[in-house]
Design an enzyme around this catalytic site. Sequence first.
Site, short mmCIF file in Angstrom:
data_model
loop_
_atom_site.label_atom_id
_atom_site.label_comp_id
_atom_site.label_asym_id
_atom_site.label_seq_id
_atom_site.Cartn_x
_atom_site.Cartn_y
_atom_site.Cartn_z
N ASP A 260 0.82 -1.21 0.00
CA ASP A 260 0.00 0.00 0.00
C ASP A 260 0.86 1.27 0.00
O ASP A 260 1.81 1.39 0.78
CB ASP A 260 -0.89 -0.02 1.25
CG ASP A 260 -1.84 1.16 1.31
OD1 ASP A 260 -2.68 1.29 0.40
OD2 ASP A 260 -1.73 1.98 2.25
N GLU A 297 1.64 -0.03 -4.80
CA GLU A 297 0.83 1.13 -5.12
C GLU A 297 1.74 2.34 -4.92
O GLU A 297 2.32 2.49 -3.85
CB GLU A 297 -0.39 1.25 -4.19
CG GLU A 297 -1.23 2.47 -4.54
CD GLU A 297 -2.20 2.88 -3.44
OE1 GLU A 297 -3.20 3.52 -3.76
OE2 GLU A 297 -1.96 2.58 -2.26
N ASN A 395 -14.36 5.57 -2.56
CA ASN A 395 -14.18 6.98 -2.24
C ASN A 395 -15.18 7.89 -2.94
O ASN A 395 -15.11 9.11 -2.82
CB ASN A 395 -12.74 7.41 -2.54
CG ASN A 395 -11.80 6.90 -1.45
OD1 ASN A 395 -12.20 6.73 -0.30
ND2 ASN A 395 -10.55 6.64 -1.82
#
Lengths: 513, 513
Positions: A260, A297, A395
């Site tokens: 992440d 990421e 989101n």
Amino acid sequence: MLNAGSYYRKNGSCLFRVWAPFSKQMTLHLVFPDEREIEMIPKPEGYFIAEVEKLPASTLYFYNPDGEADYPDPASQFQPKGVHGPSKVVDHHTFAWTDHEWKGIPLQELVLYELHVGTFTPEGTFEAIIPRLETLKSLGVNALELLPVAQFPENRNWGYDAVYPYAVQDSYGGPEGLKKLVDAAHQANVAIFLDVVYNHLGPEGNYLGKFGPYFTDHYRTPWGDAINFDGDYSDPVRAYIADNILYWAHYFHVDGLRLDAIHEIYDRGAVSIWELIHKKLKANPPLTGNRFYLIAESDLNSPRVVQPPESGGHGLDAQWLDDFHHALYVLLDKKGRSRYADFGTTRHLQKAYEAGFVHSGEYVGFRRRRYGRSSAGVPGERFIVFNQNHDQVGNRVNGERLSVLVDFDHLKLAMGALLTAPYIPMLFMGEEYGEDVPFYYFVSHSDQDLINAVSEGRKSLLAAFSNEKEFPDPVDLETFRRSKIDWEKRRVGRHKVLWEWTERLLHLRRTHP
Amino acid sequence: MLNAGSYYRKNGSCLFRVWAPFSKQMTLHLVFPDEREIEMIPKPEGYFIAEVEKLPASTLYFYNPDGEADYPDPASQFQPKGVHGPSKVVDHHTFAWTDHEWKGIPLQELVLYELHVGTFTPEGTFEAIIPRLETLKSLGVNALELLPVAQFPENRNWGYDAVYPYAVQDSYGGPEGLKKLVDAAHQANVAIFLDVVYNHLGPEGNYLGKFGPYFTDHYRTPWGDAINFDGDYSDPVRAYIADNILYWAHYFHVDGLRLDAIHEIYDRGAVSIWELIHKKLKANPPLTGNRFYLIAESDLNSPRVVQPPESGGHGLDAQWLDDFHHALYVLLDKKGRSRYADFGTTRHLQKAYEAGFVHSGEYVGFRRRRYGRSSAGVPGERFIVFNQNHDQVGNRVNGERLSVLVDFDHLKLAMGALLTAPYIPMLFMGEEYGEDVPFYYFVSHSDQDLINAVSEGRKSLLAAFSNEKEFPDPVDLETFRRSKIDWEKRRVGRHKVLWEWTERLLHLRRTHP
């Protein structure tokens, strides 16, 4: 092999090891099935150890630094009573692995499927995934990527608030459940990837500060202090994170990790954390003999992420290519343009197909600066592409998937564009049949102040993107429940059409690589 | 060529350019010899410009963003009335350069001489250095490295509190004085290096925050917020720093820079500030045709600093090798060992001679972590070595030079060890004749709170290294005066012996490279 945590041996003895460089004294407090306090022995570099003979495998324990209070083990492998409860010793010798024949999937052949364990099935467990493996395999998926499974507060979370990087979420089925899933997946020729978070730890149940300087205020991440990869006392912190990679590879037969937000991992030292990880993996290769995949990421649009260490790169196997999503999505959904104002022409999409990064050094309005660097020439298997993932869907205020943003023809087109791209594709659970339930942001905490803070924080985050006044409350159980997909839909109507379309495209991809 | 500042043309017109992305309006306030207010024109990226015809070259000016108040130009080239006063337009066409024949010094032949302009001569000016050039050249020195000359508060400072990176300190003689020194040095076949600070700006007279986000709280340096090299709006900040390098090369004929503490320069972007600097230098090479040298101070013991960009390096020409100093010094002065506890064996010194970094990945107690990386194989001319510099001397409570810490034989030995090393040597002003006056830490500020803070801060810094109760007060004029060297000593007694010893060693070095 691991620098910290409990190590239960076949002979029933157990080695406990914890790092607490500022503590004068450390007590191992066994709380179940027998209660006992054991003075630990100080070792170099601020570690304390205790060797306990004839320990029941089900033992629960705490550590107590300097007689202050009982805290769970920062390297706990299981928190059966949640983030505030005792840690549990795990015997890793008892699981009957059956994946000796497992050969892994070559990087360029991966077809990833991102899923959230809690909302993928009605049960929300690892084991409930197993019956779906053959179906997913027949669709053409060959790798599941699980949103973080490390222990988080209570039982509802995307996983990014995890606080025990080594403990497998109790409500998902704990370590045993994860092993069952991995073993069954390998039997079905499906690889398992875990999403892991090495840029911060969550706020609730985070007792690491009681043990040592795991964090540094030298760098500021969006989630507070950064993990201490390069400051005073950073060696044991670096080992804590690097060992975590070995742990998933060796104890759980996991095939790779999605790291992440690595742009929030700060390390200016002469030997980067990536180099340490590569060194450890080389010295402790996975038992399968396969390469253990590390997929990043990264928000930097820097080809360095996937370049080899010899040319100054991080040497990771691949990285997510968000630009592909943005370039394609804004062409499919004009309403989406305000969200991705620096995209919007077919030329952007063409660049995404041909060169990878769309923003490769030009001025980008959203960033308010020149951003990125060309990735032309970087091999296609170094990029993961997707039409949606947990972030883009979750989101949005109302958690809308692509299926409810564009019409059916566009949805098919999007799938075609994704699965014919010269990159590694990733589907988001349900996307293969056009699932239309939302995927909301949801959490559960036991701390009321935190609950309020999360609700408020979420509102202000979403307000930046939307004028809507009503937001699903992240802490409401219903917000979680409504995010569960309905896998049975795949058999009917347009969902079935899309499923078959996806299946044919993935077949085409395999037969015409 | 420069993105910001005033650009005075041969025809008497002047272009003013200032960056203030959040300002709606910007007024150029000319205050001398004529008073006039000129509305500036907004340009892309948040710049404002004004073109003024027939401007007297001696013009003083302020900028006034949004009618708030008058502030000096962040890219001021001269602050004749100090850090709070108006900026002065500088006509760079009038200086009569005579160094057309100057060919520069090859990197591997450099013999550097670090000096502080204010304390090197009784006058404390650039021009007062000129009469000493031939003598230094005859000694064997061929490059002066000046402690920072950018404008700092009042008239006493090492230079690291400078707040106008483009303005040459008024009390040293301003831009004209520096040009005279460089021109005379080149006539004497001596190169000029400047020490520049791109990791922070000083606290007093720092009005940059009135103009734009030059700083970021994303990273924390020992001196507060870092310079914004990678955040929102960072392009003009990057240009402000990178252009500064071109400015010294082109407007002042400077030969190279010593970059202060580059480990506190943070930039995680895909294109580093170093790459931008190399690109700008390539596009605007020095008029001499020489390579413009960039020498780093780095606390990372990372060979990456001097490795080429193709292999992920910063591509700088050389870096200071502190380890050489530490390894040698503790062998010469046993009392010094407590300060450098991780050094102390001849093996350390041997490693410094053979491989460069002494700490190359092993655990270092002072750092409380594994530190550094091997620099074996890095060419010798990539390292600058010294037996003392402003930091090591000035950060001792009583500012003791090596000459008062060890006896004369050891002093000669130290000089021999330095000047026969396979690296580029650097002397600290006065070292060549065993100067024995102290070099203290000194400052002058007009802000009383700051004065108190500096005194207190200094006490606590020194207290970490010493039990002494009395410290010279940094703000006391006497502290500065007592740091001035007495250049005449070189003619007498042991000072003369050491001078000649240095001269012979440097001759040996030239004749037996």
